[in-house]
Design a protein around this motif. Structure first.
Motif: not given
Length: 414
Positions: A181-203
């Motif tokens: 099965l394939f489920i299709v969602y809207d794409y969120m351009c700013n990515g996940s909270l995890e990626r932003n929270l633990f990125s090397p640059k504080l965002s």
């Protein structure tokens, strides 16, 4: 004396024809007979019999090989086409209406290539895709082998497709290829909270973090109380919270969600989730409830406030560490050091205390998402003088014990 004729093809393997058009022979003093060449049969040179030549054999072999190769490619293409095409079954007609053609999703994600891989979720991978009209989507490929239960699973997905809330990632549709099965969602351009929270640059500033937690709380309240059915997400974590173009927090990935009537009691099912976010009672009972989602949200709140994973690589459990700081009246020391002190101390206390309340190992001590949202919005008072759980550490299992569970009784999805 013998008189006769002889001919040969020499070293050539080709077949030749030899003709005697006229001949004359005399012996002794007899006069030679004159040959009448005017009435000889017409003479012409016949070419070699082509079907007996090596060239003919070569052509036959090449044509046969080409035919066999073409037949194999044709069979492969036919099977490939039948792999693309799935006949619509009767139960599918009752599902949430928008079904994507598999060819469209396959093309939009460039063949589900790793270049378009956004991340991993429950039961599968998530890919970025672009639809023919230029709309960007996230396509989750559910790799679970649905040899049975597909109809029930799709019934739930169809119901979830009708969810509408500003803090939920909208479901666009679905597709099916054989048992996948394939489920299709809207794409969120700013990515996940995890990626932003633990990125090397504080965002993410503190204001951003507080707003995102409030958004997620609103989304969970809608799932638990405000929709037609009660929806238990079962996989609340930072990688499943996505940020839209305005940095609003949205709950996504409903691949593990379960829904039931508000008056209905939850049924026992497989334990699924991610280490550090799973409520202790869920491991023992196997019953996912709104309270188990509250526990996961509590772990998320502490993760956002502290800038640490719920369970780090050394096996340190974040909620235990924060409880120790609370007991020693050093709760503010838990706030993410990368913020450099640039945060609202009152809001930080609210988030940390709520995180502890929601992550209490005793589900009776937790509060509902309605109370959580009221406190985050300043419409209700924060609980004070929390009782530190005396048997807190005994309510958790260590990583080695957790991973020793049989795959049939526990599915650990990270």
């Amino acid at each position: 004396m013998w008189v006769g004729f002889s001919a040969s093809t020499g070293s050539s393997p080709l077949v030749e024809d030899h003709y005697i058009l006229a001949w004359s022979f005399v012996t002794g003093n007899n006069k030679t007979l004159d040959l009448d060449t005017l009435h000889l049969p017409s003479f012409y040179v016949r070419g070699p019999k082509f079907y007996n030549s090596m060239e003919f054999i070569y052509i036959i072999v090449i044509c046969s090989a080409a035919f066999i190769l073409g037949l194999i490619l044709g069979i492969f293409y036919w099977f490939k086409r039948t792999d693309y095409i799935n006949f619509t079954e009767q139960w599918e007609l009752e599902c949430w209406p928008h079904r994507f053609a598999y060819q469209e999703l396959n093309h939009s994600t460039k063949g589900l290539r790793d270049d378009n891989l956004l991340g991993y979720g429950g039961f599968g991978r998530v890919y970025r895709g672009t639809l023919p009209l230029g709309e960007e989507v996230a396509v989750k490929c559910i790799t679970k082998d649905f040899t049975e239960g597909m109809e029930e699973f799709m019934a739930e997905i169809s119901s979830l497709g009708r969810l509408q809330h500003r803090n939920l990632v909208p479901l666009r549709g679905w597709s099916r290829k054989n048992k996948r099965l394939f489920i299709v969602y809207d794409y969120m351009c700013n990515g996940s909270l995890e990626r932003n929270l633990f990125s090397p640059k504080l965002s993410l500033t503190w204001a951003h973090r507080y707003k995102i937690l409030t958004d997620v709380a609103a989304g969970l309240l809608y799932l638990h109380e405000q929709w037609d059915k009660c929806v238990v997400h079962r996989d609340i974590k930072s990688s499943n919270v996505l940020l839209d173009s305005d940095q609003n927090g949205r709950v996504g990935d409903f691949g593990l969600a379960r829904l039931y009537d508000h008056s209905e009691k939850p049924q026992t099912t497989h334990v699924v989730g991610t280490l550090g976010y799973i409520a202790p009672e869920l491991i023992h009972s196997g019953k996912a409830t709104p309270s188990t989602d509250v526990f996961s949200f509590g772990a998320l709140m502490l993760e956002v406030a502290c800038g640490r994973k719920p369970v780090d690589a050394q096996g340190m459990i974040l909620v235990e560490w924060v409880w120790d700081l609370y007991a020693n009246k050093r709760l503010v020391d838990a706030v993410d050091q990368r913020l450099g002190g640039d945060y609202d101390k009152g809001e930080a206390e609210i988030v940390l205390v709520l995180g502890l309340v929601c992550s209490n190992p005793d589900p009776r001590e937790r509060i509902s998402m309605r109370n959580v949202l009221q406190i985050l919005s300043g419409k209700a008072a924060l609980p004070v003088d929390l009782n530190v759980p005396s048997a807190f550490k005994h309510s958790y299992i260590d990583i080695a014990e957790f991973n020793s569970f049989s795959a049939t009784s526990l599915e650990l999805l990270e």
